[in-house]
Design an enzyme around this catalytic site. Structure first.
Site, short mmCIF file in Angstrom:
data_model
loop_
_atom_site.label_atom_id
_atom_site.label_comp_id
_atom_site.label_asym_id
_atom_site.label_seq_id
_atom_site.Cartn_x
_atom_site.Cartn_y
_atom_site.Cartn_z
N GLY A 86 3.80 3.07 0.50
CA GLY A 86 4.08 1.27 -1.05
C GLY A 86 5.19 0.57 -1.23
O GLY A 86 5.47 1.34 -1.83
N ASP A 97 0.66 -1.28 -16.81
CA ASP A 97 0.61 -1.43 -15.14
C ASP A 97 -0.83 -0.42 -14.51
O ASP A 97 0.03 0.06 -13.85
CB ASP A 97 1.40 -1.61 -14.75
N SER A 143 5.39 -5.13 -5.04
CA SER A 143 6.55 -6.85 -5.61
C SER A 143 8.32 -6.49 -6.40
O SER A 143 9.16 -6.98 -5.55
CB SER A 143 5.92 -7.68 -6.67
N LEU A 144 8.48 -5.21 -6.89
CA LEU A 144 9.69 -4.70 -7.19
C LEU A 144 10.12 -4.17 -6.55
O LEU A 144 11.40 -3.78 -7.18
CB LEU A 144 9.34 -4.45 -9.11
N ALA A 145 9.37 -2.89 -5.86
CA ALA A 145 10.49 -1.33 -5.55
C ALA A 145 9.49 -0.96 -4.33
O ALA A 145 7.89 -1.44 -4.38
CB ALA A 145 10.11 -0.66 -6.52
N GLN A 146 10.04 -0.05 -3.39
CA GLN A 146 8.98 0.59 -2.80
C GLN A 146 9.08 2.56 -2.93
O GLN A 146 10.18 2.82 -3.23
CB GLN A 146 9.35 0.18 -1.01
N VAL A 147 8.67 2.74 -2.36
CA VAL A 147 8.58 4.45 -2.90
C VAL A 147 8.65 4.88 -1.37
O VAL A 147 7.55 4.95 -0.49
CB VAL A 147 6.92 5.00 -3.41
N LYS A 168 11.99 6.32 -5.43
CA LYS A 168 11.28 5.16 -5.61
C LYS A 168 12.39 3.96 -5.74
O LYS A 168 13.12 4.35 -5.86
CB LYS A 168 10.58 4.86 -7.33
#
Length: 356
Positions: free
Chosen positions: A53, A208, A56-60, A75
């Site tokens: 996934g 969140d 907006s701030l990171a991808q995993v 992450k």
């Protein structure tokens, strides 16, 4: 608050949960070298280049540690993010300030203030690791909870390596049905977890809890429930003052009792809500039209009620909602974000335990 805000607003932002543009594998490898002195191949024997996934701030990414062979979720902050965040915040502040000037019925400058407070914290994955340790420790003492939080393997400011936990998104109804997982039990389990965060003594509040940060994992080792609730992304937590917790609990008890006079008293205590603002605030925390709320919060929301809310929004209630959100305490905004109707539909006994 998808039950109040227009679909055009809420649907536009859904891709920010886990379907944003991804950073390239070359940029990711360069960041790993800068931050750890090691490349992807040095650290991992397997590394899926396609992220699970991208938010907006990171991808995993799914990977396997070279030293131990353990399967992990990695992450990774978008490498260019730190460079652009100051400009993004300035542009956001400028835009929202001007919206307030030209459209005074829509004051949203508070949003840039909240972003300036929250974003630096969310960009530090070492702080996120501390949050994970804290929430895992808190829920050790909470009985009969289905919550599972991935354990931390190691963390750097822009890199977080966690145990890899698979699950279905909570809105993947077909998979849940196919696994024999009750939707009502999922709703009750979510209620238990997030009510504990809101009402539990010294509990940390996850700020969140959207669909991209929650998953349901079948668990054959028990029957009720026959699943675990996996909670991802622990970048933003807040502490709720004890008096706010108590007043908010009393507010919800009044909601359940249908006692409007007490509801008004505790709405004023918890968020400074005026007599005129109260019907809208009551709708915001319950997801119900105020007329229906006065009858029973436990009844299902009808099509007529949904249509009435939509008509009220078109008739000017949206600007009232924006003004209301601009004036309530910031911690209440974050509680409202956590306090989704689906999580509170099955109200549990943690509130009564707190009051007693």
């Amino acid at each position: 608050m998808g039950y109040l805000l227009p679909t055009e607003w809420t649907s536009t932002f859904v891709p920010l949960q886990d379907k944003c543009p991804k950073s390239s594998i070359e940029d990711i490898n360069r960041m790993l070298l800068d931050d750890t002195g090691c490349s992807i191949s040095d650290l991992f024997s397997e590394f899926d280049e396609e992220p699970i996934g991208t938010a907006s701030l990171a991808q995993v990414h799914r990977a396997r540690l070279r030293r131990s062979g353990e399967e992990v979720a990695v992450k990774l902050q978008h490498p260019s993010l730190a460079e652009w965040v100051p400009l993004d915040l300035s542009l956001t502040r400028f835009a929202l300030t001007n919206i307030k000037i030209f459209f005074p019925d829509y004051p949203m400058d508070w949003l840039s203030e909240e972003m300036e407070l929250s974003l630096p914290v969310e960009l530090d994955f070492e702080e996120e690791a501390k949050n994970i340790y804290r929430v895992r420790d808190h829920f050790k003492s909470i009985p009969n909870t289905a919550l599972v939080v991935p354990k931390v393997i190691w963390a750097k400011k822009r890199i977080l390596v966690l145990e890899y936990l698979r699950g279905y998104r909570i809105d993947d109804i077909n998979s849940l049905d196919g696994a024999g997982i009750s939707r009502d039990e999922v709703s009750a389990a979510l209620a238990h977890i997030f009510n504990e965060m809101i009402f539990g003594k010294n509990a940390p509040l996850h700020c969140d809890p959207h669909h991209g940060n929650l998953a349901i994992r079948p668990n054959a080792s028990r029957s009720h429930p026959n699943f675990d609730v996996i909670l991802y992304d622990h970048g933003l937590y807040r502490d709720i003052p004890i008096e706010t917790r108590r007043s908010y609990a009393k507010l919800w008890l009044a909601v359940l009792d249908g006692d409007e006079s007490r509801m008004r008293i505790y709405a004023s205590q918890v968020a400074g809500i005026s007599k005129e603002q109260f019907p809208l605030f009551a709708s915001a925390i319950t997801g119900r039209d105020f007329v229906a709320l006065k009858k029973s919060v436990s009844s299902s929301r009808s099509d007529a009620e949904r249509e009435h809310i939509a008509a009220a929004m078109a008739d000017g209630m949206l600007s009232q909602l924006v003004q209301l959100l601009a004036n309530v305490p910031r911690i209440i905004l974050l509680i409202l974000k956590t306090n989704d109707l689906s999580k509170l539909r099955h109200y549990n006994m943690s509130v009564l335990a707190l009051i007693s």
